[in-house]
Design a protein around this motif. Structure first.
Motif, mmCIF file in Angstrom:
data_model
loop_
_atom_site.group_PDB
_atom_site.id
_atom_site.type_symbol
_atom_site.label_atom_id
_atom_site.label_comp_id
_atom_site.label_asym_id
_atom_site.label_seq_id
_atom_site.Cartn_x
_atom_site.Cartn_y
_atom_site.Cartn_z
ATOM 1 N N PRO A 1 0.852 -1.190 0.000
ATOM 2 C CA PRO A 1 0.000 0.000 0.000
ATOM 3 C C PRO A 1 0.886 1.237 0.000
ATOM 4 O O PRO A 1 2.041 1.201 0.421
ATOM 5 N N GLY B 1 -2.831 6.079 -0.126
ATOM 6 C CA GLY B 1 -3.257 6.335 -1.488
ATOM 7 C C GLY B 1 -4.373 5.392 -1.899
ATOM 8 O O GLY B 1 -4.293 4.184 -1.658
ATOM 9 N N VAL B 2 -5.438 5.941 -2.495
ATOM 10 C CA VAL B 2 -6.552 5.125 -2.975
ATOM 11 C C VAL B 2 -6.167 4.574 -4.339
ATOM 12 O O VAL B 2 -6.191 5.282 -5.343
ATOM 13 N N LEU B 3 -5.795 3.302 -4.376
ATOM 14 C CA LEU B 3 -5.242 2.711 -5.589
ATOM 15 C C LEU B 3 -6.319 2.505 -6.640
ATOM 16 O O LEU B 3 -7.515 2.479 -6.350
ATOM 17 N N THR C 1 -8.843 -2.635 -8.465
ATOM 18 C CA THR C 1 -8.627 -3.601 -7.392
ATOM 19 C C THR C 1 -7.141 -3.807 -7.122
ATOM 20 O O THR C 1 -6.735 -4.844 -6.615
ATOM 21 N N ASP C 2 -6.334 -2.828 -7.456
ATOM 22 C CA ASP C 2 -4.914 -2.903 -7.118
ATOM 23 C C ASP C 2 -4.749 -3.068 -5.615
ATOM 24 O O ASP C 2 -5.472 -2.454 -4.830
ATOM 25 N N THR C 3 -3.780 -3.872 -5.231
ATOM 26 C CA THR C 3 -3.515 -4.100 -3.814
ATOM 27 C C THR C 3 -2.208 -3.497 -3.353
ATOM 28 O O THR C 3 -1.915 -3.490 -2.159
#
Lengths: 274, 254, 253
Positions: free
Chosen positions: B114, B163-165, B168-170
């Protein structure tokens, strides 16, 4: 240099054949003035051996024998209060502070710091300590405030910019706090100066550098909690004090109590190592 | 050869191939609570371990940690990677490192994390810092992913946002660039982007240290090379100034 | 070498020789999810959107076990991580079913031959928000004993939001306790949305924001293979949330 304890079975054999130390203990402290943001957030009592200690001016350390290395393996701790956490730790007396006058007011130990011990196999390595200030004479009239110049955990020389302010104009004797360090610093190797910027009409303190051995959390009053340094968080610390770079320093095995001052009773066990 | 048994760990303690470090930090300011900043705080570093590795040591393994803070949290403890920084007033990105590569389950992989966006130089008052667009490579190795983050005015030092990726990135492997829009007389200030390689997530009880056993409780004996700080991020119950202290024990891998 | 789970020494040895897989995993629930009712699972639940795929196994590694799990979020727990199999999907607007997979057979707790898995934690997961008023969902499945043509009937809340999750186990037919596969899904009404049925094999549970690990664990340790999907679930909360989890896998060879 390879140590002699290379397995669990050898460790247990050392205990069975007398190459270890078991000591029931009782430590004592005293309630202090609760910490505030400007005095490091946390309130501490440095609890020393019950017999012989006149807190906070005359501290008698908990006893340990003197082999070259004594590995902490196990302890039980019980407190008269619930929810008291405790570190078994060595406290090295870095110096004393006069809080009744401004300016440089630290009387440093005659020993030369940093404290050293073997770290990652390298002998005589400087170690970081947590700086604890313990009020030995209550302050009066005005809450004293100071800044600290020190050598940080990496050996860097730091002129402190953060002001430590005692939580009360009348901060009582026995109150203990961790001294603020600069952002990014997590400990001190030595303290070179305490610059009092606001003095009281009374007040004195002793500064200790703390080296932790084991932590235990006494969840319920008068019910012992245990710390197992072999299996429940391996950390076979050498309880024999580290050495100053030069001279001799007052060193006390103590229990550091957080937010309370009842002291602890229990047993600690160590194993001799070569 | 490496540590291949519990007795091997005991041996490393016996021959002094370990260290105990205090964790002590004073977050002496109230951090900002706006636009995602403030939910997480950075609350402490460990002394950087010896770099290069000492003789006979092939890596560092954290085995035990105890922590408390003056307010209760959950804490994320990990090895920190500087992925880059952004200077608000000059609107310039300075590249950092990528997340390292290591062997996992027999395969060489690039790690990911993250994204911790931390105010490393507090914003001066006045002006509009703008909204940054961070271009990153995702955990899957997909380059050109983007996220946006509003930079609040007067952002306080040590305020942290996750950070809001994208989608659906992790996690993030690396950052390739940062641009900004919507600035008006931007103030001085810097945000630094960090990734974290896990040591643990653990509870923190206010003013009462809790212990986390990193071998038999939360099994995670990852051997790390030199050059990484151990950092602590906390889910913040409030934004007020707070303190952290504790201890971490690190064993040298053989 | 022998099974990695037979001793802590084996786990340490494997961690050194093959490398652990350990990650912080970012999760973002950016909309409120929907409360359950007594006709659709009883307990409010949700499935975090980001999953972790077990990476390709290399070297001499033949499988992996989840040996560490922690989670922290702004909301409270409990949290569960599990091995997930997509059993089937439903496109609501056309009431059309798309078949998924049957749960695989796997070695359990590192010993013996592979066992046919069945999920004690089958879930209805809202993939995209559905537009439907109190729809009745019917799932036709094969139970834990291999008996087919079993049905699970649930009445979902009106217009359930994406990432909501509804527990099927209270609504399985008769004395059924688990699901191996799904042969059909249908819905009584609705004009939009996607519904997925997953069979979850729970691997670890955490009781609160941060809590104890799965060693010891109440769940059997299922051997994982490259490409397996791990999903994350939380309960009793519908508010938006950002969470981070840490999972640790150790290899078997």
């Amino acid at each position: 240099m390879a140590g002699s304890i290379t397995s669990r079975s050898i460790l247990m054999n050392q205990l069975a054949t007398g190459n270890g130390f078991l000591f029931p203990f009782s430590s004592t402290g005293a309630s202090g003035t609760a910490a505030a943001t400007a005095s490091g957030y946390f309130s501490f009592a440095l609890c020393a051996n019950k017999n012989g200690t006149t807190y906070p001016t005359t501290l008698v350390g908990l006893p340990i024998p003197a082999p070259a290395k004594l590995r902490m393996v196990f302890g039980t701790f019980s407190s008269a209060s619930s929810g008291r956490a405790c570190y078994l730790c060595n406290a090295y007396q870095i110096g004393t502070v006069n809080l009744t006058a401004t300016g440089s007011q630290l009387t440093h130990t005659t020993a030369t710091l940093p404290m050293t011990r073997t770290v990652f196999g390298q002998g005589s390595t400087a170690i970081p300590l947590l700086p604890l200030i313990l009020v030995t004479t209550a302050t009066a009239t005005t809450a004293p405030a100071f800044t600290m110049n020190y050598t940080n955990q990496d050996g860097g020389v730091v002129t402190g910019t953060k002001t430590f302010t005692f939580p009360g104009a009348a901060t009582i004797a026995g109150s203990g706090y961790i001294i603020k360090t600069e952002d990014g610093d997590s400990g001190v190797q030595d303290i070179s100066a305490i610059s009092v910027v606001t003095a009281g009409t009374a007040g004195a303190a002793t500064i200790y550098g703390l080296e932790f051995y084991e932590i235990v959390n006494t969840a319920f009053s008068s019910i012992a909690s245990t710390c197992d340094s072999v299996f429940s968080g391996i950390g076979l610390m050498n309880m024999i004090p580290s050495s100053p770079t030069g001279g001799t320093i007052t060193s006390l095995l103590t229990t550091l109590e957080i937010t309370g001052a009842n002291g602890y009773s229990g047993v600690y066990v160590g194993v001799s190592d070569t | 050869m490496g540590i291949t048994s519990y007795d091997g760990l005991i041996s490393q303690f016996s021959n002094g191939t370990f260290a105990s470090y205090p964790l002590w930090d004073d977050q002496g300011v109230t951090v900002s609570s706006a636009n995602g900043f403030g939910a997480i705080g950075r609350l402490g570093y460990c002394k950087q371990l010896p770099n290069p590795l000492p003789s006979g040591v092939t890596g560092y393994i954290a085995t035990k940690i105890s922590l408390t803070a003056s307010s209760a949290y959950a804490a994320l403890v990990g090895w920190q990677v500087n992925l880059g920084s952004f200077n608000v007033s000059t609107a310039s990105f300075t590249a950092g490192s990528s997340m390292p590569t290591r062997t996992e389950l027999g395969t060489s992989n690039v790690l990911s994390s993250p994204l911790f966006i931390e105010c490393s130089t507090g914003f001066a008052a006045g002006g509009t810092p703008g909204t940054i667009t961070v271009t990153y490579t995702s955990q899957a190795g997909t380059a050109g992913q983007t996220l946006t983050q509003i930079l609040p005015a007067s952002l306080a030092l040590r305020s942290v946002a996750l950070g809001v990726l994208s989608g659906t990135d992790t996690g993030v492997q690396s950052i390739s660039g940062v641009t900004v829009s919507g600035q008006v007389s931007p103030p001085t200030g810097i945000v630094t982007f960090y990734g974290m390689i896990p040591i643990t997530i653990m509870p923190i009880s206010a003013s009462s240290p809790l212990l986390d056993n990193l071998i038999t409780q939360h099994f995670n004996p990852m051997s790390m090379p030199a050059g990484f700080n151990i950092a602590v991020y906390c889910w913040a119950s409030n934004q007020l100034a707070k303190g952290l202290f504790g201890e971490i024990i690190v064993v040298g891998n053989s | 070498m022998g099974n990695v789970l037979t001793s802590l020494d084996n786990m340490l040895s494997q961690a050194t020789s093959q490398g652990l897989f350990s990650r912080f995993v970012y999760q973002n629930i950016n909309n409120n999810t929907t409360n359950a009712t007594s006709t659709c699972g009883y307990t409010t639940a949700r499935r975090f959107p980001a999953t972790i795929t077990v990476p390709t196994l290399g070297g001499s590694v033949t499988g992996a076990y989840l040996v560490g799990f922690r989670m922290a979020s702004a909301q409270s727990g409990p949290f569960i991580v599990g091995f997930e199999t997509l059993l089937g999907s439903l496109t609501v607007s056309t009431n059309s079913f798309t078949a998924g997979s049957t749960l695989p057979s796997r070695i359990v707790n590192g010993t013996g031959s592979a066992q046919q898995l069945a999920s004690i934690m089958p879930i209805v997961a809202i993939g995209t928000t559905i537009t439907a008023t109190s729809p009745v969902l019917t799932v036709t499945y094969t139970n834990q004993a291999g008996t087919g043509a079993r049905t699970c009937t649930m009445t979902l809340p009106t217009s359930s939001a994406a990432m909501s999750e509804f527990l099927m186990s209270p609504h399985l037919q008769g004395t059924d306790t688990g699901i191996r596969s799904v042969s059909n899904i249908s819905i009584s009404t609705g004009s939009a949305g996607v519904i997925n049925i997953y069979g979850i094999i729970p691997l670890a549970v955490q009781g609160s924001v941060s809590g104890p690990d799965p060693i010891p664990t109440p769940f059997p340790l299922i051997e994982l293979l490259g490409g397996d999907v791990l999903s994350f679930h939380s309960y009793n909360v519908i508010a938006t949330d950002i969470a981070i989890s840490n999972i640790v896998l150790v290899g078997e060879n």
